[in-house]
Design an enzyme around this catalytic site. Structure first.
Site, PDB file in Angstrom:
ATOM      1  N   ASN A 126      14.107 103.341  58.981  1.00 58.97           N
ATOM      2  CA  ASN A 126      13.008 102.690  58.245  1.00 58.97           C
ATOM      3  C   ASN A 126      13.299 102.921  56.766  1.00 58.97           C
ATOM      4  OD1 ASN A 126      10.638 101.929  57.018  1.00 58.97           O
ATOM      5  ND2 ASN A 126       9.392 103.580  57.893  1.00 58.97           N
TER       6      ASN A 126
ATOM      7  N   LYS B 139      11.707 101.886  54.327  1.00 52.67           N
ATOM      8  CA  LYS B 139      10.493 101.876  53.496  1.00 52.67           C
ATOM      9  C   LYS B 139      10.726 100.954  52.295  1.00 52.67           C
ATOM     10  CE  LYS B 139       9.323 106.315  55.390  1.00 52.67           C
ATOM     11  NZ  LYS B 139       8.586 107.552  55.287  1.00 52.67           N
TER      12      LYS B 139
ATOM     13  N   HIS C 135       2.332 102.572  60.819  1.00 54.79           N
ATOM     14  CA  HIS C 135       2.978 103.698  60.128  1.00 54.79           C
ATOM     15  C   HIS C 135       1.914 104.444  59.332  1.00 54.79           C
ATOM     16  CE1 HIS C 135       5.511 106.039  57.500  1.00 54.79           C
ATOM     17  NE2 HIS C 135       6.490 105.834  58.364  1.00 54.79           N
TER      18      HIS C 135
ATOM     19  N   GLU D 297       1.919 105.553  56.485  1.00 54.51           N
ATOM     20  CA  GLU D 297       1.768 105.094  55.091  1.00 54.51           C
ATOM     21  C   GLU D 297       0.903 103.834  55.035  1.00 54.51           C
ATOM     22  OE1 GLU D 297       5.972 105.211  54.333  1.00 54.51           O
ATOM     23  OE2 GLU D 297       5.875 107.399  54.456  1.00 54.51           O
TER      24      GLU D 297
ATOM     25  N   GLU E 197       5.048 110.562  64.673  1.00 50.95           N
ATOM     26  CA  GLU E 197       5.445 110.987  63.328  1.00 50.95           C
ATOM     27  C   GLU E 197       4.344 111.869  62.742  1.00 50.95           C
ATOM     28  OE1 GLU E 197       8.555 108.036  61.601  1.00 50.95           O
ATOM     29  OE2 GLU E 197       6.583 107.425  60.930  1.00 50.95           O
TER      30      GLU E 197
ATOM     31  N   GLY F  38       9.047 112.991  55.024  1.00 50.94           N
ATOM     32  CA  GLY F  38       9.582 113.136  53.670  1.00 50.94           C
ATOM     33  C   GLY F  38       9.407 114.521  53.072  1.00 50.94           C
TER      34      GLY F  38
ATOM     35  N   SER G 264      11.364 113.736  58.700  1.00 55.34           N
ATOM     36  CA  SER G 264      12.449 114.606  58.232  1.00 55.34           C
ATOM     37  C   SER G 264      13.537 114.805  59.284  1.00 55.34           C
ATOM     38  CB  SER G 264      11.885 115.960  57.761  1.00 55.34           C
ATOM     39  OG  SER G 264      11.031 115.761  56.653  1.00 55.34           O
TER      40      SER G 264
HETATM   41  P1  13P Z   1      11.501 110.703  56.681  1.00 54.84           P
HETATM   42  O1  13P Z   1      12.635 110.665  57.699  1.00 54.84           O
HETATM   43  O2  13P Z   1      11.947 110.331  55.298  1.00 54.84           O
HETATM   44  O3  13P Z   1      10.720 111.958  56.762  1.00 54.84           O
HETATM   45  O4  13P Z   1      10.491 109.508  57.094  1.00 54.84           O
HETATM   46  C1  13P Z   1      10.086 109.399  58.412  1.00 54.84           C
HETATM   47  C2  13P Z   1       9.359 108.116  58.568  1.00 54.84           C
HETATM   48  O5  13P Z   1       8.278 107.939  58.038  1.00 54.84           O
HETATM   49  C3  13P Z   1      10.019 107.057  59.357  1.00 54.84           C
HETATM   50  O6  13P Z   1       9.158 106.010  59.630  1.00 54.84           O
END
Ligand code: 13P
Length: 254
Positions: free
Chosen positions: A9, A11, A100, A102, A171, A177, A216
């Protein structure tokens, strides 16, 4: 054993020139892994909307399937700024992420709209990747299982038997992150709970639906997490922006 599924992803990252370089490097480092039709693992990359066409072209001869990061819950109409599942299908998308954290956090998406987005994706022939996960505060309050159960139940109530066509991604928001990861056993407990919840609903779907871990996930912590019986792959953020790290994750369990 269910085959692994590794999906990146990106983002809101990338540019035409950096995408070109990143994808070329991934394909070159991955070599035959992304070409072999007998490879066990499923691969995917969810890119920002404007880059779908570019990524579609660059990935066309590879086994890395294309995906988007969000979708409208409506099929068409006066929804300025939204993108329908059918449009994503026209650009060769196989996957689309829904719910997600976010999107839940910054766009106030609740369980209901997430379920409707998953339904819209399925109706257009896409595979929704339905994200669930608790915040740090919910984690610290011991509410993890209650939160993920509630998030999954909303989807099950709407999709019923169609859940077999979805992927689920656990997640934990506090792991995204941050470099913090749950222990493999802690993550496995949540995945197992999600699988049991699926099984109560539909035994066959429970055995088929891949439940990915995200947060992560890196080459140095992936092996132990991906070895857990109910962790069927990963949804990878930061590490999918590095060809070396993404390919290393894709090579797990080959
Ligand atoms: P990270 O791998 O950067 O922690 O992000 C995970 C994520 O949100 C994947 O959708």
């Amino acid at each position: 054993m269910r085959p692994l599924t590794i999906i990146g992803n990106w983002k809101m990252n990338g540019s035409l020139s950096s995408n070109q370089a990143l994808l070329a490097e991934m394909l070159s480092l991955g070599g035959s892994l992304f070409k072999r039709s007998d490879a066990k693992t499923q691969f995917g990359l969810c890119v920002p909307y404007p880059y779908l066409s570019q990524a579609q072209g660059l990935l066309k001869d590879s086994r890395i399937a294309l995906g988007a990061q969000d979708v409208s819950d409506h099929p068409y109409g006066a929804y300025t700024g939204d993108v329908s599942a059918q449009m994503l299908g026209e650009f060769g998308c196989r996957y689309v992420i829904v719910g997600h954290s976010e999107r839940r956090q910054y766009h106030h998406e609740g369980d209901g709209v997430v379920a409707r987005k998953a339904r819209a994706a399925l109706q257009a022939g896409l595979v929704p990747i339905i994200c669930v996960g608790e915040t740090e505060e919910e984690h610290d309050d011991g509410k993890t299982l209650a939160v993920v159960r509630r998030q999954l139940q909303a989807v099950l109530d709407l999709l019923q038997g169609q859940i077999a066509g979805c992927l689920i991604a656990y997640e934990p928001v506090w792991a995204i992150g941050t470099g913090k990861v749950p222990t493999p056993t802690e993550a496995q407990d949540v995945h197992r709970e999600l699988r049991l919840q699926l099984a109560k609903f539909d035994d066959e779907a429970a055995s088929k639906v891949a439940i990915l871990y995200g947060g992560s996930l890196k080459p140095d912590n992936a092996r132990e997490l991906l070895a857990m019986p109910d962790i069927d792959g990963g949804l990878v953020g930061g590490a999918s922006l590095s060809a070396e790290e993404f390919v290393a994750l894709c090579q797990e369990n080959q």
